[in-house]
Structure formats: C-alpha cells, structure tokens
Scaffold this motif. Structure first.
Motif, short mmCIF file in Angstrom:
data_model
loop_
_atom_site.label_atom_id
_atom_site.label_comp_id
_atom_site.label_asym_id
_atom_site.label_seq_id
_atom_site.Cartn_x
_atom_site.Cartn_y
_atom_site.Cartn_z
N UNK A 164 18.47 34.14 47.51
CA UNK A 164 18.52 34.28 48.96
C UNK A 164 18.69 35.74 49.34
N UNK A 165 18.06 36.20 50.41
CA UNK A 165 18.27 37.57 50.86
C UNK A 165 19.67 37.75 51.41
N UNK A 166 20.11 38.97 51.51
CA UNK A 166 21.46 39.23 51.99
C UNK A 166 21.66 38.76 53.43
N UNK A 167 20.60 38.74 54.20
CA UNK A 167 20.73 38.32 55.61
C UNK A 167 20.30 36.87 55.82
N UNK A 168 20.39 36.06 54.76
CA UNK A 168 19.94 34.67 54.86
C UNK A 168 20.67 33.91 55.97
N UNK A 169 21.98 34.06 56.06
CA UNK A 169 22.76 33.35 57.07
C UNK A 169 22.33 33.75 58.47
N UNK A 170 22.07 35.05 58.65
CA UNK A 170 21.65 35.53 59.97
C UNK A 170 20.29 34.97 60.35
N UNK A 171 19.40 34.87 59.38
CA UNK A 171 18.08 34.31 59.67
C UNK A 171 18.18 32.84 60.07
N UNK A 172 19.03 32.10 59.34
CA UNK A 172 19.20 30.68 59.67
C UNK A 172 19.86 30.49 61.03
N UNK A 173 20.64 31.46 61.46
CA UNK A 173 21.40 31.33 62.70
C UNK A 173 20.58 31.64 63.94
N UNK A 174 19.33 32.07 63.77
CA UNK A 174 18.49 32.36 64.93
C UNK A 174 18.33 31.10 65.77
#
Length: 285
Positions: free
Chosen positions: A4-14
């Motif tokens: 997973x990329x480091x910003x995976x959580x942020x991408x999912x939170x869109x």
C-alpha cells in the motif's frame, strides 16, 4: 500483492460524489391518488405460471400491477415500446439515476437514443423493507437474469426454464419472431420482489429469501405503450438457488387497469430524448 502507498488511508478517505444528481430529473406528471385508484377498472389480467414467462400489453396512461398470489416468488421483468422493440428498458441507466434498487416514484428508463421514462413506480407494498443489515434491498436493477449460458458455464448441462429462456420463448410466441431473433431483444431485467445486494468483504452479488408474501405488489404507471414480459423465476423466492427445479415456485399475476375519466387531464406522453445525435461530427459544438 503490491504494498500500500503511504497515503493509502487518505486516498480511501476521499468523499464520494453522486454521479447523476437527480434534482433536475423530470418527474412523472401523474401519480394516482387513492380516490383515483379506488375507481380503477380492470382491463386485463395475465397469470404467469411458475418457472415460465408470459407477455402482456399496457397502453400509455394505464396502470399495471405485478402481484404475488400464492407464495413468495421473484419475477424478472422486460419492457419494450409496443410499437418498436428497439426501444427497451435500460436497467443500467435506471440504476445510475435511481440507485441499485427502485421503489415508489422511481422511473424505468429506455436506452439510447430515446432515453425517456417508460413507466413510473406508483406503489410498492415492500417499500417498508429498506436496506437490511446485510446491505440487501428489494426490486433490484443490478442482476441480469438467470440464463442457460451462465448455468452451463458454472454447472454444465442445459437448463431451459431460467428467466432468459423463459422471456425468449414468451416474446417469440407473442410476436411470431424466431427464437434467435426474439432472444436478441431480451435484456437485463428489473428483478421484481428479489432481495439482493453486494457482500461487504468480496463485493459479490448476493440474493436472499424475498420478503414478498401473497398480496404484495409492485404497481406502475405506463408512460408509453408497452409490451411487457414477466418470468416467474425458477429460484422461487431466491433464498437458496436459481435455475433449479428444486426450489418451491409460484405463479405471479399482472393486472392492467384503466384510470377513471379525467384522471389524466394535463398528462402527456414523454417525448424521446432531445439530444441531436450529432456526436460532435462535422464540426458540431
């Protein structure tokens, strides 16, 4: 599996955005009032035998009602313009506009290039069901219809009473078309009374026993002249399997009603979509 990329959580939170906001979507100019419904007169009645399909005709401005009459039973519905089979129900666009399941006030839309309402749902005795804890709801436009090709692919053999074949036979009988020509007009359905959804973990399409009981019905106002075909699914209530002779199956009934005189004052048949169909050719803007 890739990391997973480091910003995976942020991408999912869109936050999601609704694809087709419906505030400007045309609403039906007619929804029957209880007083008008009590004065409707029966014009025709068609019984759809268990594990079979039957066709029926509805004129623009009439009401048609699909009713469970003996036991819990799912039905697969196709609709065509009665004068042109090329104009038919478009489940995909209906789903995109109204959601994965439809109920009172939602409309069944035809495909391109006409893209206009063919029928409007005017009463749903199962609208109390809502969305259950599994994500299931009633009357879906996400399933396609049980068919002999998928059955052969997954299980082998040749099963002829699945909804696709039922609808094909019924349309061929009604129109006189050869089976091969009739089959080309059979399309993705409205799964009447079927309770379905997608699993939360794998995203797979699921079905569960329909909550429908005798007397429950789904009612429509015909916006244009319609030829309909309804299959009483060989899965019965679809609580265990479909494309099977093992499930308990029951007939369905389609009643067509005339509205009382004056009920349709001010109503007019919806016109075909106004897009000019130039598709940008010839320098069109």
């Amino acid at each position: 599996m890739p990391q997973s990329p480091q910003d995976a959580a942020a991408r999912r939170a869109v936050a999601p955005v609704i694809c087709y906001p419906t505030e400007t979507l045309p609403r039906s100019a007619f929804l029957p009032e209880d007083a008008q419904r009590s004065q409707m007169q029966l014009a025709s009645s068609t019984t759809v035998p268990a594990r079979q399909a039957a066709c029926f005709h509805v004129r623009a401005g009439q009401i048609f009602r699909i009713t469970s009459i003996e036991g819990p039973q799912v039905g697969d519905l196709n609709l065509w313009n009665a004068h042109d089979l090329r104009e038919r129900f478009y489940s995909g666009k209906t789903r995109a506009l109204h959601g994965s399941h439809v109920s009172t006030g939602d409309r069944l839309w035809s495909g391109f290039p006409t893209l206009r309402p063919m029928a409007t749902i005017t009463r749903d005795t199962l609208d109390w069901y809502g969305i259950d804890a599994f994500g299931g709801a009633v009357h879906d436009v996400i399933g396609t219809r049980c068919d002999p090709y998928t059955h052969n692919l997954l299980s082998g053999g040749h099963y002829h009473h699945c909804c696709h074949s039922n609808l094909t036979r019924a349309l061929a009988t009604e129109t006189g078309l050869p089976l091969a020509e009739a089959e080309a007009h059979v399309h993705d359905v409205l799964n009447v009374f079927m309770c379905t959804g997608f699993t939360r973990d794998t995203g797979q399409y699921f079905m569960k026993a329909s909550p429908v009981r005798p007397g429950d019905h789904l009612e429509f106002f015909a916006e244009i002249d319609l030829l309909g075909a309804l299959s009483a699914c060989p899965g019965g209530d679809c609580g265990a399997e479909h494309s099977s002779d093992a499930a308990a199956c029951h007939p369905l009934r389609v009643d067509v009603f005339n509205l009382p005189e004056g009920a349709l004052d001010g109503w007019s048949e919806p016109v075909v979509n106004a897009y000019d169909r130039s598709h940008g050719a010839g320098g069109a803007p």
